[in-house]
Design an enzyme around this catalytic site. Structure first.
Site, mmCIF file in Angstrom:
data_model
loop_
_atom_site.group_PDB
_atom_site.id
_atom_site.type_symbol
_atom_site.label_atom_id
_atom_site.label_comp_id
_atom_site.label_asym_id
_atom_site.label_seq_id
_atom_site.Cartn_x
_atom_site.Cartn_y
_atom_site.Cartn_z
ATOM 1 N N GLY A 180 0.794 -1.215 0.000
ATOM 2 C CA GLY A 180 0.000 0.000 0.000
ATOM 3 C C GLY A 180 0.828 1.267 0.000
ATOM 4 O O GLY A 180 0.471 2.262 -0.649
ATOM 5 N N THR A 181 1.940 1.267 0.729
ATOM 6 C CA THR A 181 2.774 2.468 0.793
ATOM 7 C C THR A 181 3.328 2.822 -0.577
ATOM 8 O O THR A 181 3.264 3.977 -1.016
ATOM 9 C CB THR A 181 3.917 2.272 1.802
ATOM 10 O OG1 THR A 181 3.374 2.240 3.125
ATOM 11 C CG2 THR A 181 4.920 3.411 1.714
ATOM 12 N N ASN A 186 -7.755 3.933 9.149
ATOM 13 C CA ASN A 186 -7.172 2.728 9.720
ATOM 14 C C ASN A 186 -7.245 2.688 11.236
ATOM 15 O O ASN A 186 -7.108 1.618 11.842
ATOM 16 C CB ASN A 186 -5.714 2.591 9.269
ATOM 17 C CG ASN A 186 -4.910 3.858 9.487
ATOM 18 O OD1 ASN A 186 -5.337 4.936 9.116
ATOM 19 N ND2 ASN A 186 -3.732 3.732 10.064
ATOM 20 N N GLN A 189 -7.451 -0.077 3.877
ATOM 21 C CA GLN A 189 -8.148 -0.611 5.047
ATOM 22 C C GLN A 189 -9.578 -1.039 4.738
ATOM 23 O O GLN A 189 -10.183 -1.807 5.494
ATOM 24 C CB GLN A 189 -8.151 0.438 6.168
ATOM 25 C CG GLN A 189 -8.263 -0.131 7.562
ATOM 26 C CD GLN A 189 -7.177 -1.121 7.894
ATOM 27 O OE1 GLN A 189 -7.427 -2.322 8.008
ATOM 28 N NE2 GLN A 189 -5.946 -0.640 8.050
ATOM 29 N N SER A 192 -3.836 -3.263 -0.642
ATOM 30 C CA SER A 192 -2.739 -4.103 -0.159
ATOM 31 C C SER A 192 -3.261 -5.488 0.179
ATOM 32 O O SER A 192 -4.357 -5.631 0.737
ATOM 33 C CB SER A 192 -2.094 -3.461 1.071
ATOM 34 O OG SER A 192 -1.005 -4.221 1.523
ATOM 35 N N ALA A 193 -2.460 -6.507 -0.128
ATOM 36 C CA ALA A 193 -2.913 -7.893 0.025
ATOM 37 C C ALA A 193 -3.013 -8.337 1.469
ATOM 38 O O ALA A 193 -3.919 -9.089 1.835
ATOM 39 C CB ALA A 193 -1.973 -8.833 -0.733
ATOM 40 N N HIS A 194 -2.092 -7.893 2.325
ATOM 41 C CA HIS A 194 -2.033 -8.481 3.666
ATOM 42 C C HIS A 194 -3.150 -7.997 4.587
ATOM 43 O O HIS A 194 -3.287 -8.487 5.699
ATOM 44 C CB HIS A 194 -0.663 -8.250 4.307
ATOM 45 C CG HIS A 194 -0.430 -6.866 4.832
ATOM 46 N ND1 HIS A 194 -0.515 -6.563 6.166
ATOM 47 C CD2 HIS A 194 -0.092 -5.729 4.201
ATOM 48 C CE1 HIS A 194 -0.236 -5.280 6.339
ATOM 49 N NE2 HIS A 194 0.027 -4.754 5.160
ATOM 50 N N CYS A 203 2.000 1.118 11.880
ATOM 51 C CA CYS A 203 3.007 1.345 10.836
ATOM 52 C C CYS A 203 4.124 2.270 11.300
ATOM 53 O O CYS A 203 4.649 3.056 10.527
ATOM 54 C CB CYS A 203 2.335 1.937 9.601
ATOM 55 S SG CYS A 203 1.061 0.862 8.895
#
Length: 398
Positions: free
Chosen positions: A82-83, A161, A189, A209-211, A334
């Protein structure tokens, strides 16, 4: 090392995991897809049979991600997470055809750190957009900031988030587009928790983002709307990702991402059960030790609770819960493990008494009623010692 991993897995069975917004357990579907991809030898840029097999995995995953967001497959750019997707999106010179390239950036005050940093915009070209007491962007303030006439890129996250608060993205998109600008939406998110359609949101760019949905760490994507141009690559070299990100694709990660997003979309209705658990958790927190739930009066993610109380210190609370066998966090996870005052609550107008003591509880697909009850039992046990003082007059809506 194997013994350590086995010991950790055994310990996890005795614990309650309530930090799903930080990261999620790997879905079995994602694990299986990654294992299958690891067995392939081909480079997805090669034209032989092995290369075409790897390319098929990448493109199938790209189609799955695009389908989950109502986007076109050719507009999905795989990134390391994502970043990177956010930084790639925050590019001076982006344009919605026909139009004029954006040279200025506006971000909301509650964005992820990677957006607040401004991407590749110069510090002097960055403006911050305020939010109200619930952490929601003020449309009228956005109109004022857009009044300068110069084309602007605006970045506002779909779901916060920390609080889970949802932003009125379609309304904001209309304001931005009327001013000739573009809208980037950090949807990291929100993916897997609520339905997302890039066309209905009217967003120009989406980061995911996948995670956060049961996929592997280290893989994400930037998704573009049709007609968006001017994306300047962060990584240059080969022609991968249609020239928008050089480097051999992370085939196992991409395979896991595709499998995870397919599983997440198939189980999206399960978030209704999670929302009921969240409501049960919030009710218990409000009844115990003067807990205050933030952003409770606006639409939120079905799984997210941010709460605090005067006198509570986040670092102590997180450790206390951990010793009780419960994983929670202090706002965003993060910051390299650092427990810092919540910039989100500061932007919402809360003082140090609460910004330094907010604890985030986030639920997921395997959370149970027993998990919630155990968390509430732990809070009742801990609150008496964690709270240094509790002035009833401070519990009004500040």
């Amino acid at each position: 090392m194997l013994q350590v991993l086995q010991g950790t897995a055994k310990l996890a069975k005795d614990r309650v995991y309530l930090d799903w917004n930080a990261t999620t357990p790997l879905r079995p579907e994602a694990r299986a897809a990654m294992v299958a991809a690891w067995d392939l030898a081909g480079n997805p840029s090669s034209v032989h049979t092995e290369g075409r097999q790897a390319r098929r995995i990448v493109e199938d995953a790209r189609a799955a991600v695009a389908g989950a967001l109502g986007a076109d497959s050719r507009n999905v750019v795989f990134t390391s997470g994502g970043t990177e997707a956010n930084v790639l999106a925050l590019t001076p010179g982006l344009v919605r055809k026909p139009g004029v390239p954006a040279r200025r950036l506006i971000v909301s005050a509650v964005e992820h750190a990677s957006v607040l940093a401004g991407g590749r915009f110069a510090a002097g070209d960055l403006q911050v957009l305020g939010v109200d007491r619930d952490g929601v962007v003020k449309p009228d303030e956005l109109r004022v900031l857009l009044a300068g006439g110069e084309p602007v890129l605006v970045s506002v996250m779909l779901a916060n988030n920390e609080t889970g608060a949802l932003q009125p993205i379609p309304e904001l998109a209309g304001i931005v587009h009327d001013a000739g600008g573009l809208l980037h939406v950090d949807a990291v998110q929100a993916l897997g928790k609520i339905s997302i359609d890039i066309k209905l949101l009217q967003a120009d760019l989406l980061s995911i983002s996948a995670h956060k949905i049961g996929g592997p760490k280290g893989i994400g994507a930037l998704v573009l709307a049709n007609g968006v141009a001017g994306l300047d690559p962060l990584l240059r070299g080969g022609g991968q990702e249609l020239g928008r990100r050089a480097g051999t694709e992370n085939v196992p990660g991409i395979a896991g991402f595709g499998a995870a997003v397919t599983a997440a979309m198939a189980s999206l209705d399960g978030m209704k059960r999670v929302e009921k658990l969240r409501q049960r958790l919030e009710a218990g927190l409000r009844q115990s030790s003067n807990g205050l739930v933030f952003a409770q009066d606006v639409p939120r993610l079905p799984n997210t609770v941010l709460f605090g109380a005067p006198g509570l210190r986040a670092e102590t609370a997180v450790i206390g819960f951990d010793l009780e066998g419960i994983a929670v966090s202090s706002g965003s996870a993060c910051s390299s493990g650092k427990v810092q005052p919540s910039h989100v609550l500061e932007a919402m107008g809360f003082g140090p008494e609460l910004t330094q003591g907010a604890v985030r509880l986030s639920l997921g697909w395997s959370t149970t009623e027993a998990d919630v009850d155990r968390c509430l039992e732990a809070w009742r046990k801990l609150s008496g010692t964690l709270l240094k003082h509790s002035d009833e007059t401070q519990l009004e809506r500040f």
